[in-house]
Design a protein around this motif. Sequence first.
Motif, PDB file in Angstrom:
ATOM      1  N   GLU A 242       0.830  -1.210   0.000  1.00 13.69           N
ATOM      2  CA  GLU A 242       0.000   0.000   0.000  1.00 13.69           C
ATOM      3  C   GLU A 242       0.861   1.255   0.000  1.00 13.69           C
ATOM      4  O   GLU A 242       0.566   2.230  -0.703  1.00 13.69           O
ATOM      5  N   ASP A 243       1.936   1.244   0.776  1.00 12.26           N
ATOM      6  CA  ASP A 243       2.840   2.402   0.809  1.00 12.26           C
ATOM      7  C   ASP A 243       3.466   2.642  -0.558  1.00 12.26           C
ATOM      8  O   ASP A 243       3.547   3.781  -1.034  1.00 12.26           O
ATOM      9  N   LEU A 244       3.924   1.548  -1.194  1.00 10.89           N
ATOM     10  CA  LEU A 244       4.539   1.676  -2.512  1.00 10.89           C
ATOM     11  C   LEU A 244       3.516   2.174  -3.531  1.00 10.89           C
ATOM     12  O   LEU A 244       3.827   3.058  -4.344  1.00 10.89           O
ATOM     13  N   ALA A 245       2.312   1.638  -3.497  1.00  7.71           N
ATOM     14  CA  ALA A 245       1.276   2.067  -4.434  1.00  7.71           C
ATOM     15  C   ALA A 245       0.951   3.548  -4.270  1.00  7.71           C
ATOM     16  O   ALA A 245       0.777   4.272  -5.256  1.00  7.71           O
ATOM     17  N   GLU A 246       0.884   4.006  -3.029  1.00 12.39           N
ATOM     18  CA  GLU A 246       0.572   5.413  -2.793  1.00 12.39           C
ATOM     19  C   GLU A 246       1.662   6.316  -3.348  1.00 12.39           C
ATOM     20  O   GLU A 246       1.378   7.369  -3.936  1.00 12.39           O
ATOM     21  N   ARG A 247       2.909   5.922  -3.196  1.00  9.40           N
ATOM     22  CA  ARG A 247       3.997   6.726  -3.753  1.00  9.40           C
ATOM     23  C   ARG A 247       3.936   6.749  -5.276  1.00  9.40           C
ATOM     24  O   ARG A 247       4.179   7.787  -5.911  1.00  9.40           O
ATOM     25  N   LEU A 248       3.604   5.614  -5.882  1.00  6.63           N
ATOM     26  CA  LEU A 248       3.503   5.568  -7.339  1.00  6.63           C
ATOM     27  C   LEU A 248       2.333   6.420  -7.839  1.00  6.63           C
ATOM     28  O   LEU A 248       2.439   7.072  -8.884  1.00  6.63           O
ATOM     29  N   ARG A 249       1.233   6.424  -7.102  1.00  8.83           N
ATOM     30  CA  ARG A 249       0.097   7.269  -7.498  1.00  8.83           C
ATOM     31  C   ARG A 249       0.489   8.741  -7.537  1.00  8.83           C
ATOM     32  O   ARG A 249       0.049   9.496  -8.414  1.00  8.83           O
ATOM     33  N   SER A 250       1.311   9.151  -6.594  1.00 11.11           N
ATOM     34  CA  SER A 250       1.695  10.561  -6.526  1.00 11.11           C
ATOM     35  C   SER A 250       2.751  10.923  -7.555  1.00 11.11           C
ATOM     36  O   SER A 250       2.862  12.090  -7.947  1.00 11.11           O
ATOM     37  N   ARG A 251       3.504   9.942  -8.037  1.00  9.37           N
ATOM     38  CA  ARG A 251       4.620  10.243  -8.929  1.00  9.37           C
ATOM     39  C   ARG A 251       4.339   9.980 -10.403  1.00  9.37           C
ATOM     40  O   ARG A 251       4.993  10.587 -11.263  1.00  9.37           O
ATOM     41  N   VAL A 252       3.416   9.061 -10.716  1.00  5.96           N
ATOM     42  CA  VAL A 252       3.172   8.684 -12.109  1.00  5.96           C
ATOM     43  C   VAL A 252       1.871   9.318 -12.592  1.00  5.96           C
ATOM     44  O   VAL A 252       0.776   8.793 -12.361  1.00  5.96           O
ATOM     45  N   GLU A 253       1.993  10.451 -13.248  1.00  3.72           N
ATOM     46  CA  GLU A 253       0.808  11.177 -13.701  1.00  3.72           C
ATOM     47  C   GLU A 253       0.057  10.430 -14.801  1.00  3.72           C
ATOM     48  O   GLU A 253      -1.146  10.621 -14.976  1.00  3.72           O
ATOM     49  N   SER A 254       0.764   9.589 -15.542  1.00  4.97           N
ATOM     50  CA  SER A 254       0.128   8.877 -16.655  1.00  4.97           C
ATOM     51  C   SER A 254      -0.611   7.619 -16.213  1.00  4.97           C
ATOM     52  O   SER A 254      -1.208   6.930 -17.044  1.00  4.97           O
TER      53      SER A 254
END
Length: 312
Positions: A242-254
């Motif tokens: 969940e932590d990794l997914a949240e960071r990816l949501r914030s960083r990957v605009e596409s």
Amino acid sequence: MSVAIVTDSTAYLPQSVVDAHGIQVVPLHVVIGGTEFSEGVDVTTAQVATALRAFRPVSTSRPSPQAFLEAYEKAAAGGADGVVSVHISADMSSTVESAHLAAKQSPVPVRVVDSRSLGMAMGYGVVSAALLADAGASLDEVAAQALSRAAGARVVFYVDTLEHLRRGGRIGSASAFLGSALAIKPILELVDGRIRPLEKVRTSTRALARLEEIAVSAATSSGDGSGVDIAVHHLDSAARAEDLAERLRSRVESAHEVSVVELGAVVGAHVGPGTLAVAVSPRPAARPSTRSDAEPSPRSAAAADGQPPVEA
């Protein structure tokens, strides 16, 4: 032409998505302490993780050709003119072989697709194929869509130990890591259906940071601007996923979706507890219009029943 979609349980698609597109899922099997179970039917990932930690014997096996034949016959009975059957890499499992044997006896034509992948990297291909089938595409077009999207995904993963992969014979050249396994946290990748070593780092914290960086790089350099879907897989490591997914949501605009999807019993048996994996899947250039457009989207349907959201 009416094309039905069949896949196997290692796609790890949410049930809401399976139901929305009428996808048939044929389970692989996991054997724990001599007792055989069907993945997704009568065994949980928690049972597998517990067995692995207790060093109980855990192995896996493919579905029988008869199980696939029954799926193809069911599709034909439901009005399908053909079937696209999408499965885990032949280098990971002999599931594809069972599907080919069944296809020879099917009452309708079957295109068996070796996805050269697994998990949601394959699952996104399955859903894209289902969307194209919904739009009335031909058997060959649907099969090509499944293979193209699965092949376009980038899959990287971290395991706490290589021992489970070694026991299952799934590591190939990654065996070079074994001599220093206690000091190394390996990052592996799936390339053309096979596992190979990517990087060696000294701590799990660094390994997870590298997973994040690799996933961001893959997402920003992939596709033609149609965006990507990302799945974060885990086995018995929900908080880190969940932590990794949240960071990816914030960083990957596409990213259209960043979903957290627990690995099932079969893949979990080979990678072991603590595994984290990321699948980055570029979307097809043009999403077809489907007859299900007026229905709830996979995102909303998944949210309604507590499943991870998945689109394609």
